[in-house]
Design a protein around this motif. Structure first.
Motif, mmCIF file in Angstrom:
data_model
loop_
_atom_site.group_PDB
_atom_site.id
_atom_site.type_symbol
_atom_site.label_atom_id
_atom_site.label_comp_id
_atom_site.label_asym_id
_atom_site.label_seq_id
_atom_site.Cartn_x
_atom_site.Cartn_y
_atom_site.Cartn_z
ATOM 1 N N SER A 1 30.142 -95.485 -19.856
ATOM 2 C CA SER A 1 30.274 -96.702 -19.061
ATOM 3 C C SER A 1 29.863 -97.931 -19.866
ATOM 4 O O SER A 1 28.843 -97.926 -20.571
ATOM 5 C CB SER A 1 29.399 -96.602 -17.806
ATOM 6 N N LEU A 2 30.658 -98.984 -19.741
ATOM 7 C CA LEU A 2 30.332 -100.239 -20.442
ATOM 8 C C LEU A 2 29.066 -100.877 -19.889
ATOM 9 O O LEU A 2 28.460 -101.717 -20.551
ATOM 10 C CB LEU A 2 31.510 -101.214 -20.316
ATOM 11 N N THR A 3 28.653 -100.485 -18.682
ATOM 12 C CA THR A 3 27.429 -101.051 -18.107
ATOM 13 C C THR A 3 26.189 -100.648 -18.898
ATOM 14 O O THR A 3 25.151 -101.294 -18.800
ATOM 15 C CB THR A 3 27.254 -100.614 -16.645
ATOM 16 N N LEU A 4 26.306 -99.578 -19.700
ATOM 17 C CA LEU A 4 25.176 -99.185 -20.543
ATOM 18 C C LEU A 4 24.840 -100.258 -21.566
ATOM 19 O O LEU A 4 23.704 -100.339 -22.050
ATOM 20 C CB LEU A 4 25.485 -97.869 -21.270
ATOM 21 N N PHE A 5 25.826 -101.081 -21.902
ATOM 22 C CA PHE A 5 25.622 -102.110 -22.925
ATOM 23 C C PHE A 5 25.218 -103.451 -22.321
ATOM 24 O O PHE A 5 25.152 -104.460 -23.028
ATOM 25 C CB PHE A 5 26.891 -102.279 -23.761
ATOM 26 N N ARG A 6 24.950 -103.468 -21.003
ATOM 27 C CA ARG A 6 24.570 -104.718 -20.353
ATOM 28 C C ARG A 6 23.066 -104.829 -20.165
ATOM 29 O O ARG A 6 22.576 -105.703 -19.459
ATOM 30 C CB ARG A 6 25.281 -104.832 -18.999
ATOM 31 N N ASN A 7 22.330 -103.924 -20.770
ATOM 32 C CA ASN A 7 20.871 -103.961 -20.743
ATOM 33 C C ASN A 7 20.405 -104.425 -22.123
ATOM 34 O O ASN A 7 20.484 -103.691 -23.110
ATOM 35 C CB ASN A 7 20.315 -102.566 -20.420
ATOM 36 N N ARG A 8 19.939 -105.667 -22.206
ATOM 37 C CA ARG A 8 19.597 -106.261 -23.500
ATOM 38 C C ARG A 8 18.519 -105.465 -24.231
ATOM 39 O O ARG A 8 18.595 -105.247 -25.445
ATOM 40 C CB ARG A 8 19.132 -107.702 -23.293
ATOM 41 N N THR A 9 17.500 -105.005 -23.491
ATOM 42 C CA THR A 9 16.418 -104.260 -24.121
ATOM 43 C C THR A 9 16.939 -102.962 -24.729
ATOM 44 O O THR A 9 16.613 -102.610 -25.872
ATOM 45 C CB THR A 9 15.322 -103.940 -23.091
ATOM 46 N N SER A 10 17.776 -102.245 -23.979
ATOM 47 C CA SER A 10 18.345 -101.005 -24.484
ATOM 48 C C SER A 10 19.250 -101.264 -25.688
ATOM 49 O O SER A 10 19.209 -100.512 -26.675
ATOM 50 C CB SER A 10 19.146 -100.313 -23.382
ATOM 51 N N ASP A 11 20.053 -102.318 -25.643
ATOM 52 C CA ASP A 11 20.942 -102.637 -26.762
ATOM 53 C C ASP A 11 20.152 -102.856 -28.052
ATOM 54 O O ASP A 11 20.506 -102.338 -29.116
ATOM 55 C CB ASP A 11 21.760 -103.898 -26.445
ATOM 56 N N LEU A 12 19.076 -103.631 -27.952
ATOM 57 C CA LEU A 12 18.244 -103.880 -29.132
ATOM 58 C C LEU A 12 17.573 -102.599 -29.604
ATOM 59 O O LEU A 12 17.458 -102.344 -30.805
ATOM 60 C CB LEU A 12 17.200 -104.949 -28.813
ATOM 61 N N GLY A 13 17.133 -101.777 -28.638
ATOM 62 C CA GLY A 13 16.525 -100.506 -28.999
ATOM 63 C C GLY A 13 17.496 -99.594 -29.731
ATOM 64 O O GLY A 13 17.120 -98.890 -30.677
ATOM 65 N N LEU A 14 18.764 -99.601 -29.313
ATOM 66 C CA LEU A 14 19.776 -98.791 -29.978
ATOM 67 C C LEU A 14 20.002 -99.257 -31.421
ATOM 68 O O LEU A 14 20.185 -98.432 -32.326
ATOM 69 C CB LEU A 14 21.094 -98.853 -29.204
ATOM 70 N N VAL A 15 19.967 -100.563 -31.637
ATOM 71 C CA VAL A 15 20.115 -101.090 -32.998
ATOM 72 C C VAL A 15 18.960 -100.594 -33.874
ATOM 73 O O VAL A 15 19.164 -100.148 -35.011
ATOM 74 C CB VAL A 15 20.169 -102.629 -33.000
ATOM 75 N N THR A 16 17.738 -100.660 -33.334
ATOM 76 C CA THR A 16 16.585 -100.213 -34.131
ATOM 77 C C THR A 16 16.677 -98.718 -34.415
ATOM 78 O O THR A 16 16.345 -98.278 -35.521
ATOM 79 C CB THR A 16 15.256 -100.528 -33.420
ATOM 80 N N GLN A 17 17.141 -97.915 -33.453
ATOM 81 C CA GLN A 17 17.297 -96.476 -33.681
ATOM 82 C C GLN A 17 18.299 -96.208 -34.804
ATOM 83 O O GLN A 17 18.059 -95.385 -35.691
ATOM 84 C CB GLN A 17 17.790 -95.790 -32.406
#
Length: 473
Positions: free
Chosen positions: A266-282
């Motif tokens: 779901s594209l809604t997974l990418f609408r959480n700014r904190t999670s998006d940044l966390g994914l980049v760090t991972q």
């Protein structure tokens, strides 16, 4: 919904320690598989009559298969259940390990190690993170559990060269794959009492077309990076084609969501700014871990002519650093914000890479690699757990299958990028200059992770999972 294991924040019920051991060992062996071949480069290439680049391809394809199939693997847990996917993945992985041990050539090794072990990992790893999130309900206990899992995962990646080196020198590189199969057998025994906190939903639809598109797109991008040493135009063509396929995938996802159908992701997974940044760090963390591991190991063996054990012993510095900081995850989470830990981790890791480049240029002794690897290990151990906790804790229970698959895919894609990017630079000319160029490139990418970490919320703990979210059933 009753909380697994008792009340929120309570210690796990009797038997969950055994389950946590199984989950942590599963992460250990999958991470081990991604790095232990780094010290077998010479042995495998001589035994199978291949090249350093051939072994690099086998390692990268293993990481790539994991990344490409992790999202579908996460979705399958909703339909077939966490325990069933976990055990199925273990069996497929064990078959691949045994096939690799008997491989007569590079092709069979790629089939066993890169394909079957990769598929098995994609099935078994999402349940590890979903079950941990469901069984440990508050941030502190979850940090403790993820700390154990990430410690074993980090140690598997960092100690892989040492364990693999010892087995290779004492017996054979083939015995390292038998070792993996034996560990899988132990995990299966530990998992027999595992209870799935959520019932499977056999009616849950599965987006097969989306799974194919996402896998093909990711494969084309990483294969494009690997092609850089052969042809610049081939590299550009593969990367552009991969990007177009991924664009097609996301357009398909949007169309399915608008029509009320459940997409693969779901594209809604990418609408959480904190999670998006966390994914980049991972992504960047695993890129740095696997990229630096491959680069240092290959340089020590091919240029400095160290054997598998000597190379593995040097990597104990990184293992020690990871062990110290990963096992302190719970205490660190209580004292410091997740953002602080992630930024500190990137700072230490980038400093370690700089030290590895500087001391390798100044000294020929093996001790020159110890300080830098220790810093890299300390830095990665500090930030691996909070990055996972930030992402997993940003979503409610019913979305753990999706976010776990996405999270592990992003991490393993980082591992693929690390080996592909650093390995391609290094293999293009196995010299001191190529080693420095590969490590400097990794350090520059690390700055991207540091910048993403700096934009995370300053709150001491990540947002708790919301009680409900729309379900695309």
């Amino acid at each position: 919904m009753a909380e697994p294991g008792g009340t929120a924040g309570a210690p796990p019920a009797a038997g969950q320690g055994r389950v946590l051991a199984a989950l942590a060992l599963a992460q250990f062996i999958c991470s081990f598989a991604g790095s232990n071949m780094n010290v077998m480069i010479n042995d495998i290439s001589e035994d199978l009559d291949t090249t350093v680049q051939g072994v690099q391809v086998a390692i990268t394809v293993f990481l790539l298969v994991m990344a490409a199939l992790m999202i579908p693997g996460g979705k399958l847990t909703d339909r077939y259940g966490r325990k069933r996917c976990f055990l199925t993945g273990l069996v497929v992985y064990a078959v691949g390990a045994l096939l690799s041990a008997a491989a007569p050539g590079l092709g069979v090794l790629i089939l066993g190690n890169s394909i079957l072990e990769g598929v098995g990992t994609a099935l078994l790893i999402p349940p590890v993170y979903i079950l941990t999130t469901l069984l440990y309900r508050d941030v502190t206990s979850r940090a403790r559990a993820f700390g154990v899992i990430m410690a074993l995962g980090g140690i598997g990646a960092a100690a892989g060269p040492l364990i693999g080196g010892l087995i290779t020198e004492a017996i054979s590189w083939r015995a390292a794959f038998v070792f993996q199969a034996l560990v899988i057998a132990v995990i299966v025994v530990l998992s027999l009492r595992l209870d799935d906190p959520l019932p499977p939903d056999p009616t849950r639809p599965f987006d097969t077309g989306g799974a194919v598109l996402s896998a093909v797109g990711l494969v084309l991008v990483v294969m494009g990076i690997l092609a850089a040493d052969d042809s610049l135009w081939l590299m550009i063509g593969l990367i552009v084609l991969g990007a177009l396929v991924l664009l097609w995938f996301f357009r398909r996802v949007g169309a399915r969501e608008r029509s009320g159908q459940e997409p693969l992701l779901s594209l809604t997974l990418f609408r959480n700014r904190t999670s998006d940044l966390g994914l980049v760090t991972q992504n960047v963390q695993w890129l740095l871990l696997m990229g630096s591991s491959f680069t240092v190991a290959a340089y020590l063996q091919v240029v400095r002519h160290y054997n598998a054990v000597q190379t593995g012993v040097i990597f104990t510095a990184a293992t020690a650093g990871l062990l110290v900081t990963s096992l302190s995850a719970e205490r660190l989470a209580l004292r410091h914000a997740q953002r602080t830990l992630i930024m500190a981790g990137f700072t230490l890791t980038i400093a370690g890479i700089a030290v590895l480049v500087a001391l390798a240029a100044a000294y020929t002794t093996a001790w020159a690699y110890v300080p830098g690897l220790l810093l890299v290990g300390l830095g990665l151990g500090v930030m691996l757990t909070p990055s996972v906790n930030v992402v997993q804790s940003s979503f409610p229970e019913e979305r753990q299958g999706e976010i776990s698959g996405l999270s592990r895919s992003v991490s393993n894609l980082g591992s693929s990028f690390g080996t592909a990017i650093a390995g391609t630079i290094l293999v293009s000319g196995l010299t001191r200059g190529a080693y420095a160029a590969a490590m400097i490139t990794l350090g520059a990418i690390g700055l991207v992770g540091l910048a993403a970490g700096a934009r995370l919320p300053r709150a001491r703990t990540p947002t708790a999972p919301r009680p409900a979210a729309p379900s695309h059933r």
